[in-house]
Design an enzyme around this catalytic site. Structure first.
Site, PDB file in Angstrom:
ATOM      1  N   GLU A  55      45.385  80.839  59.492  1.00 34.76           N
ATOM      2  CA  GLU A  55      45.767  81.686  58.326  1.00 34.76           C
ATOM      3  C   GLU A  55      44.995  80.013  57.819  1.00 34.76           C
ATOM      4  OE1 GLU A  55      49.273  81.670  56.105  1.00 34.76           O
ATOM      5  OE2 GLU A  55      50.204  80.257  57.476  1.00 34.76           O
TER       6      GLU A  55
ATOM      7  N   HIS B 229      56.538  86.845  41.942  1.00 31.20           N
ATOM      8  CA  HIS B 229      56.455  87.311  43.127  1.00 31.20           C
ATOM      9  C   HIS B 229      57.479  88.863  43.214  1.00 31.20           C
ATOM     10  CE1 HIS B 229      61.867  87.179  44.438  1.00 31.20           C
ATOM     11  NE2 HIS B 229      61.362  86.437  44.974  1.00 31.20           N
TER      12      HIS B 229
ATOM     13  N   THR C 138      45.146  86.565  56.155  1.00 27.48           N
ATOM     14  CA  THR C 138      44.072  86.106  55.685  1.00 27.48           C
ATOM     15  C   THR C 138      44.124  86.241  54.071  1.00 27.48           C
ATOM     16  OG1 THR C 138      43.987  89.170  55.030  1.00 27.48           O
ATOM     17  CG2 THR C 138      42.303  87.738  56.535  1.00 27.48           C
ATOM     18  N   ASN C 139      44.894  86.432  53.666  1.00 28.63           N
ATOM     19  CA  ASN C 139      44.836  85.810  51.933  1.00 28.63           C
ATOM     20  C   ASN C 139      45.059  84.319  52.426  1.00 28.63           C
ATOM     21  OD1 ASN C 139      45.620  86.134  49.480  1.00 28.63           O
ATOM     22  ND2 ASN C 139      47.760  85.572  49.668  1.00 28.63           N
TER      23      ASN C 139
ATOM     24  N   TYR D  91      45.169  94.522  66.566  1.00 29.06           N
ATOM     25  CA  TYR D  91      46.202  95.201  65.736  1.00 29.06           C
ATOM     26  C   TYR D  91      46.289  95.193  64.092  1.00 29.06           C
ATOM     27  CZ  TYR D  91      49.290  91.641  65.649  1.00 29.06           C
ATOM     28  OH  TYR D  91      49.886  90.793  65.181  1.00 29.06           O
TER      29      TYR D  91
ATOM     30  N   MET E   1      22.256 116.475  31.772  1.00 31.11           N
ATOM     31  CA  MET E   1      20.966 116.495  32.509  1.00 31.11           C
ATOM     32  C   MET E   1      21.047 118.200  31.393  1.00 31.11           C
ATOM     33  SD  MET E   1      18.670 114.787  35.460  1.00 31.11           S
ATOM     34  CE  MET E   1      19.827 115.842  36.650  1.00 31.11           C
TER      35      MET E   1
ATOM     36  N   ARG F  63      29.517 124.621  45.675  1.00 33.94           N
ATOM     37  CA  ARG F  63      29.280 123.428  45.495  1.00 33.94           C
ATOM     38  C   ARG F  63      30.828 122.781  46.369  1.00 33.94           C
ATOM     39  NH1 ARG F  63      29.791 121.580  39.737  1.00 33.94           N
ATOM     40  NH2 ARG F  63      30.723 122.889  38.574  1.00 33.94           N
TER      41      ARG F  63
ATOM     42  N   CYS G 202      48.414  90.139  59.472  1.00 34.98           N
ATOM     43  CA  CYS G 202      49.239  90.683  58.851  1.00 34.98           C
ATOM     44  C   CYS G 202      49.255  89.902  57.304  1.00 34.98           C
ATOM     45  CB  CYS G 202      50.612  90.106  59.402  1.00 34.98           C
ATOM     46  SG  CYS G 202      50.369  87.950  59.520  1.00 34.98           S
TER      47      CYS G 202
ATOM     48  N   ARG H 296      16.588 125.262  34.496  1.00 35.91           N
ATOM     49  CA  ARG H 296      17.886 124.537  35.237  1.00 35.91           C
ATOM     50  C   ARG H 296      17.436 122.736  35.534  1.00 35.91           C
ATOM     51  NH1 ARG H 296      23.073 127.038  35.620  1.00 35.91           N
ATOM     52  NH2 ARG H 296      22.489 129.665  34.619  1.00 35.91           N
TER      53      ARG H 296
ATOM     54  N   SER I  63      47.616  86.002  64.554  1.00 37.16           N
ATOM     55  CA  SER I  63      47.494  86.634  63.685  1.00 37.16           C
ATOM     56  C   SER I  63      46.959  85.684  62.391  1.00 37.16           C
ATOM     57  CB  SER I  63      49.333  87.123  63.454  1.00 37.16           C
ATOM     58  OG  SER I  63      49.271  88.344  62.708  1.00 37.16           O
TER      59      SER I  63
ATOM     60  N   GLY J 256      26.302 117.462  34.242  1.00 38.09           N
ATOM     61  CA  GLY J 256      26.425 117.771  32.679  1.00 38.09           C
ATOM     62  C   GLY J 256      25.502 116.792  31.957  1.00 38.09           C
TER      63      GLY J 256
ATOM     64  N   LYS K  73      21.224 121.194  43.453  1.00 36.21           N
ATOM     65  CA  LYS K  73      21.486 122.885  42.801  1.00 36.21           C
ATOM     66  C   LYS K  73      20.470 124.062  43.705  1.00 36.21           C
ATOM     67  CE  LYS K  73      22.575 124.365  38.909  1.00 36.21           C
ATOM     68  NZ  LYS K  73      22.361 123.821  37.428  1.00 36.21           N
TER      69      LYS K  73
END
Lengths: 887, 887
Positions: A749, A455, A771-772, A855, A104, A339, A835, A93, A768, A102, A23
């Site tokens: 994978e 699923h 990553t799961n 990609y 302080m 702000r 992927c 202030r 590719s 809100g 402020k």
């Protein structure tokens, strides 16, 4: 005192946020710009630290400095602190480096006492105004500085209103307010045994200490912990002492709030309201209706122009739409605060694009301004934000978007009703691969069991259909074809609405709003495409999904799953026949029936993506996934008693299902492992892909198929499949007389594939990342089990900072870095994508950028998110270390 | 011709195996040593390569060189090739760099024709000898060089025997053999249209080409493929032309084979037999009984001494017990071949230790000579190798050793019979944790289902009990308490024998032999201990196993599993109570009952291993493993109908089992994940361990407990458990007034733990690789599923060269290397062991050595194997690159 200055005036040209808080720095900044800001000064955050060091005491000598500063403030305002004739009032202030709205304390109208109030009444000619300000000050000061319970003041206020027959506070006249002041003072004397301080400097000292103390109030400490505001970000609050200005000093006074652009749409132009002859509090109280800011123009063209001009300057200066508080005191405009405006996603996009076009910000800044996740809300229908009806039940939000339709309780019925032109919501305890036609026929899916990876969730996300899963608040009776939720019974055919973004389920049709694709989004994404280095492809299994992905800007298909095609109702029986085959010859016969169907699928998808690469993954799940499970078969067998042929068929199927059953199917006989042990299955798929490509090529359609092998752990596995592909390719190319533009590659994978990437790249033209599965292997977590059992506790206890199935973990990233390095060492032009679902997660996309991937591939609805995230990563990571640093 | 010499005489002092083949090099070596070897020369392997380059033709000019060489051979022997008066006969023998016994061709007695045969008869005064040699030559030459079917010759031989009333070949006199020669020649003329070649050089040329050709015969090519003999190891055969000597030239001639040490026991001294007046073939025909070699001493002390002396020289020279072929021709000793003797494990150990003591070889050489796996057969009882009775059935050999006992069909009966003093074999379709008391009571375990990693196999191996699993040839009827195999019915109480080394199951008591621990093994292992750098610890869960491991030389316990203790019949109900607890308080109450039991277990084991480290792993399996499975519970529920209390209890248990059920239990809620979500379980175990240690410490027993946490993937998990341990430790040390010698560490069995080892080492004083789980995570293979489904096909198809669950894979090794490097970077004195089954596998132990591990831990019976393997690794890897090279 410490080494630095304790007090800095707004007009000193210093705007250090850490030292002055947000402020104070903002007010200093505006002062520097020549914006009319009430004069004032800031006591620095350094003083706050000294306050705590000294045991919550103001440092020695501070108040002398404050007195000197107040003298200067008197000079600047031409008023005098404590002088009844021409009184200077101030606000005290808080303001830390980081905004904590809100949290302080603030004290207004400080400097009033009996004599000054009387003087103020005289000076303004408005007794009521003066005593109203005074009683408000005593109440605030009493509560905040003196620690008197607020309820005592409120009770006194209510009493006097009752006595005077006043309905609202504003019904009290000056005399009544004077009486109230007396009673407030009596309360303070009684509670504290000492009177309310009449000395303005005593008031000021108390208020400063109170603001400092509020920094360590419980709610502030909790807030900082919650939002991870550590001392290196904000350490203590500053105190701003500002000359009061009043919007309630008569008809030429007013107060208001304006935005420089519409926070709901982003449209440029002053937006907001004001209240004549009022203070900020009156707006909040909601008694009087504020006027649109445009009315100010008619009332005072000069003031309006001034406000517009200041707003524009502030926006240009802060390079962000501003949210501005102002007060007009007797025809003089004062800016009290500015702000950055809070905006919804649509407004953020539109304003950012416009501001870039206006030359206020660069394209890069526009891109960095919009959080990728914010796009998601724009890309699906959603429940009208203004609607606040009650939900029947709340489940797990599994696929965003909202949909209304009639509840139906099985997939066949869904298909029938859909054909009849009805909009349906499929409601099941849980879904199975054989329900797939029900998904196609439905607007959305609701299940009472399962999590985000069930699923239903996975399939719905892939199709971009709204989905709520694990909604345990509804109890489904599939026989009676109804569900119960609370006291309500929803029968088949009743209308319901589900919201896949919030997990809510509503009875009846709820108002929905359409996705907003306009408002600058196409431009923003086009700019993003200029900056991003990562390609963006889509996970899509159907021609429809492919077309949608293309519309959203996908540059190819990164993952087309072939097993989904196996689950269509006309094919599943043939797949089962293939699995039940007693020998290779029988299996080949069944595969022979599947081949033309698969070929047809591939032709459609390849045609939809003409000119772009389409990566088709060969069969991944274990074969037993296509059979009914053992329990189901046992039930069917029971039902088939007395029909010997059917019994025999089921008995054989049961035996096969038992033989194929696995303890840990996730780590079982699937993917390339099936391809190696049953090469005829992959051979059929490869033939279907290559013949589809060859037929299109002969038609003159440019097709770029990429064949991808799942679950590879060893170069030797890939080599074995490559031999099949090479053989079929030579045959097809010969028969059709075409040369195919084909790539052969592998999912990465399995952990070992990362470690042995150099060997694997000998046979793969592309990688590719899945990553799961890679995350499952790296953590030894089964996602399905973990997300239902211990993962929530891990996050709760802070053992995991985030869900590694949503954002790539650093251990997984390290494996990926090893893979990228070694793969490219063998084959420098190796194409490397991702992927898994992480491919649509912005934080993960940044990691992919850093790793130097070619990609990312994401579900169609995440394509815009991915394009934006990729651009942001490229902009942010300019010159940062690359993959080598992660490995 | 190529650049090198084509022909090299034995006496030229050249002994290059690659150039001359093994046989030629051996003969040259012996010639150099002055051993009486028949003179001769070698046509090099280079000529063989030229032979194939030239389209299977002898190189130009070779035969001229051969003629010159034959002249020299004539000079050396004083005989003349083709001269009837004093004929030189030769053998033409193959010989590649690598021995391929019996694969290639050999021609003996070459140089005979009608005239020479007549001359030989005259010169030897033995017409029968001469024509017997001649007819054998024609047959061999006809078959090998000319390609005439052998059956034609055999038929002619049988005919003449019938005509002459001869029973054996030896019954044919000289005249009959002459007639046979005529008929043989007629066969050749008829089949080929040209006569048998009388010219000795024509014979020689044909034989040389035939030997070269035999290198590429189908069986040779197959053999090389089978044994992976690639051209860099052996490329072509040499041809050895050697002057013939004859052991059948009268009573002062003989032939025989001797070993320098007994190949069955390793005892030093000439061992073997000989046949007077005979050729090698006669020994094989088995018509005459050979005499022990010692009888030669009486017959001719001079020749015997000469043989002894030569044997000793050859053994000293080759530094290995030798297997020597010799012929005595008219009182003159000739050595025809020497090679390293094939010996069983006992003989190999004894001879190696003796030879080291005799100064022939070094201790290192003795250690390198014995394959660690060979020890295994010495450490268990086994079926007498002389026994050749038929097996009832053959299953999967799962835990080595043989045992006899009466068949019993459940664990309780096993316990009853065992208490009654009977020796029992537990026979089950498959075993479960609750059968554990049956294991203790049995001599061995036989199951009809399951593989090498089934419960029965793992538990039996851990206890060192013989075990045969997956014996599908037996069909068990648990109700009738019998099993059927083939036509035989084995009832409870019938005696059977199982052999866990071969998987065979016999009816009745079969003769067994005791393990042989003597014969140099203790000395060899003591030497191994001098060289090895790896420590060797044991996987042991009971005081008995601990004591056994200590006897075998274990230097501590590397893995003590605590869950086995949960399965004892007196504890399982309490464990179930703990799992069924509705809240933490109930769970703590059940844990309170378990704690003293666990404390007692730990005290016994710590006491047995006084002075040595004992690594105790906290609970690892998921909780549902301790409950009956859902199917069992459904059956029990059916049976409990009408008993409402029991029904209610079972219903609750069913609900709990369903709630705990997991899709992939291997990757589920187990190990530290249970420790984090239910900290009270680990707290109980830690308290039991530390109180046991404290009580022993007060008794003056030196104890070194190490607490190990399973399934850790994140430093944060370990940190959370460490807080529990630290708390309990402070409490126990305070209450008992002792300072404990305690280490805290973790299993490394999750991929991520390897990648984040640097962080994890902040909280761990030791690591212990669990390479079974690590391999599962690295490959995404579930071992149980893989070994039953696709792994065998992978090995068969050569996609996997070995089973990665037996020997550490290179991908897994790489992860381990990363882990070792990063762990030690954080904590240089980090103790790192391995406690998976790989810890007992010699090839894996070599990898562990290379990685710089502190120790390996193996089941008690594998301790000697591990000690030896560790020493061999240290000797072989001297100066080789360390872990850094692998990472």
């Amino acid at each position: 005192m410490g080494p630095g200055k304790s007090i800095i005036f707004f007009d000193e040209g210093i705007a250090d946020r850490k030292l002055l808080g947000g402020k104070g720095a903002g007010l200093a900044e505006m002062t520097k710009l020549g914006i009319p800001v009430p004069p004032g000064f800031t006591i620095t955050t350094e003083v706050c630290r000294l306050f705590y060091k000294g045991g919550e005491r103001l440092p020695d000598g501070l108040m002398e400095e404050v007195r000197r500063a107040m003298k200067r403030l008197e000079e600047l305002t031409g008023k005098r602190f404590g002088d009844p004739e021409n009184p200077l009032l101030v606000s005290v202030r808080s303001g830390a480096a980081i905004s904590m709205p809100g949290m302080m304390d603030t004290v207004l109208n400080l400097g009033l006492n009996d004599r000054v109030a009387e003087g103020l009444a005289r000076a303004t000619g408005d007794e009521r105004f003066a005593y109203d300000a005074y009683r408000r000050f005593i109440q605030l000061f009493g509560k905040i500085v003196l620690g008197v319970e607020e309820s005592l003041f409120n009770r006194a206020l209510e009493e006097i209103k009752r006595e005077r027959g006043a309905e609202y506070d504003t019904d009290l006249d000056a005399e009544a307010l004077k009486e109230l002041v007396k009673r407030y003072k009596a309360i303070i004397l009684e509670r504290l045994g000492r009177p309310f301080p009449e000395d303005p400097y005593e008031q000021l000292e108390g208020a400063i200490a109170a603001v400092f103390r509020s920094w360590n109030s419980k709610r502030c400490v909790d807030y900082r912990r919650q939002f991870k505001i550590t001392p290196d970000i904000a350490d203590g609050t500053a105190v701003n002492v500002v000359a009061m200005v009043f919007g309630n000093m008569g008809p030429d006074s007013s107060t208001g709030v304006v935005f420089t652009r519409d926070p709901a749409t982003g449209e440029k132009g002053l937006y907001g309201d004001y209240l004549p002859n009022a203070q900020g509090e009156d707006v909040v109280a909601g008694i009087r209706t504020p006027r649109p800011i445009q009315e100010l123009e008619a009332e005072s063209p000069r003031l309006y122009r001034e406000l517009v001009e200041i707003s524009e300057r502030l926006e240009r200066y802060f390079k962000y739409p501003q949210d501005i508080e102002f007060t007009i005191e007797r025809g003089k405009l004062w800016i009290l605060q500015t702000r950055n405006a809070k905006m919804n996603a649509a407004a953020k996009i539109r304003s950012s694009v416009d501001m870039a076009k206006e030359g206020i910000i660069s394209k890069e800044e526009a891109i960095l301004r919009v959080e990728p996740e914010e796009l998601e809300q724009l890309l699906h229908k959603r429940v009208d934000p203004k609607f606040n009806g009650e939900a029947l039940a709340v489940g797990v939000p599994a696929s965003p978007g909202a949909a209304s339709g009639i509840a139906v309780f099985d997939a066949d019925e869904a298909e029938r009703r859909h054909r009849a032109g009805e909009r349906v919501i499929l409601v099941r305890e849980e879904t199975k691969p054989e329900d797939i036609h029900g998904f196609f026929a439905s607007e959305g899916i609701l299940t009472s069991r399962g999590g985000k990876t069930s699923h239903a969730a996975v399939v719905a996300r892939g199709m971009g259909k709204p989905c709520v899963v694990g909604c345990s608040g509804i109890s489904i009776d599939p026989v009676e074809r109804l569900f119960r939720a609370g006291g309500v019974v929803v029968k088949e055919g009743d209308l319901i609405t589900i919201d896949g973004g919030s997990g809510k389920v509503y009875l009846g049709q709820v108002p929905l709003v359409e996705p907003e694709l306009a408002g600058g989004l196409p431009e923003l994404l086009a700019w993003a495409d200029e900056f991003r280095r990562l390609g963006v492809r889509a996970n899509a299994d159907t021609p429809e999904a492919a077309a949608l992905a293309r519309k959203f800007g996908a540059e190819g298909i990164g993952l087309c799953r072939t097993e989904r095609m196996f689950n269509a109702p006309d094919r599943l029986p043939v797949v089962v026949e293939m699995i039940m085959a007693e020998d290779e010859a029988q299996r080949r016969a069944a595969l022979g029936k599947l081949e033309p169907m698969q070929k047809g699928d591939f032709k459609e998808i390849l045609r939809a993506m003409e000119g772009l690469p389409v990566t088709i993954r060969l069969l991944d799940p274990p074969l037993h996934e296509f059979l009914p499970n053992v329990e189901e078969l046992l039930r069917s067998l029971e039902a088939a008693k007395g029909k010997p042929d059917e019994e025999e068929r089921l008995r054989r199927m049961l035996a096969r299902a038992r033989a194929l059953a696995e303890v840990n199917p996730m780590l079982g006989h699937r993917g390339v492992r099936v391809g190696v042990t049953h090469p005829e299955i992959y051979e059929m798929q490869v033939r279907a892909i290559l013949e589809a490509a060859a037929e299109l090529a002969r038609e003159g359609v440019a097709v770029k198929p990429q064949i991808m092998i799942p679950q590879v752990a060893m170069a030797e596995e890939l080599e074995a499949v490559k031999r099949i592909v090479d053989g079929v390719r030579a045959d097809v190319e010969g028969r059709y007389g075409v040369k195919l533009d084909l790539k052969f590659g592998t999912m990465i994978e399995v952990v070992r594939a990362c470690l042995m990437a150099g060997d694997i790249a000998k046979y793969a033209e592309f990688f590719s990342f899945g990553t799961n599965d890679l995350t499952q292997g790296t953590f030894s977590f089964s996602r399905e089990d973990a997300e239902n059992k211990f993962l929530p506790k891990y996050m709760e206890r802070g053992i995991l900072a985030f869900n590694p199935f949503q954002t790539i973990d650093k251990g997984v990233a390290r494996l990926m870095a090893i893979c990228v390095q070694e793969g490219r060492r063998t084959r420098p032009d190796l194409e490397i994508g991702i992927c898994g679902e992480h491919g649509g997660d912005p934080a993960s996309i940044e990691i992919c950028h850093e790793l130097g991937l070619t990609y990312v591939s994401a579900s169609p609805y995440r394509i815009p998110v991915a394009r934006l995230a990729a651009a942001r990563a490229a902009i942010r990571r300019r010159g940062a270390k690359g993959a080598a640093g992660l490995a």
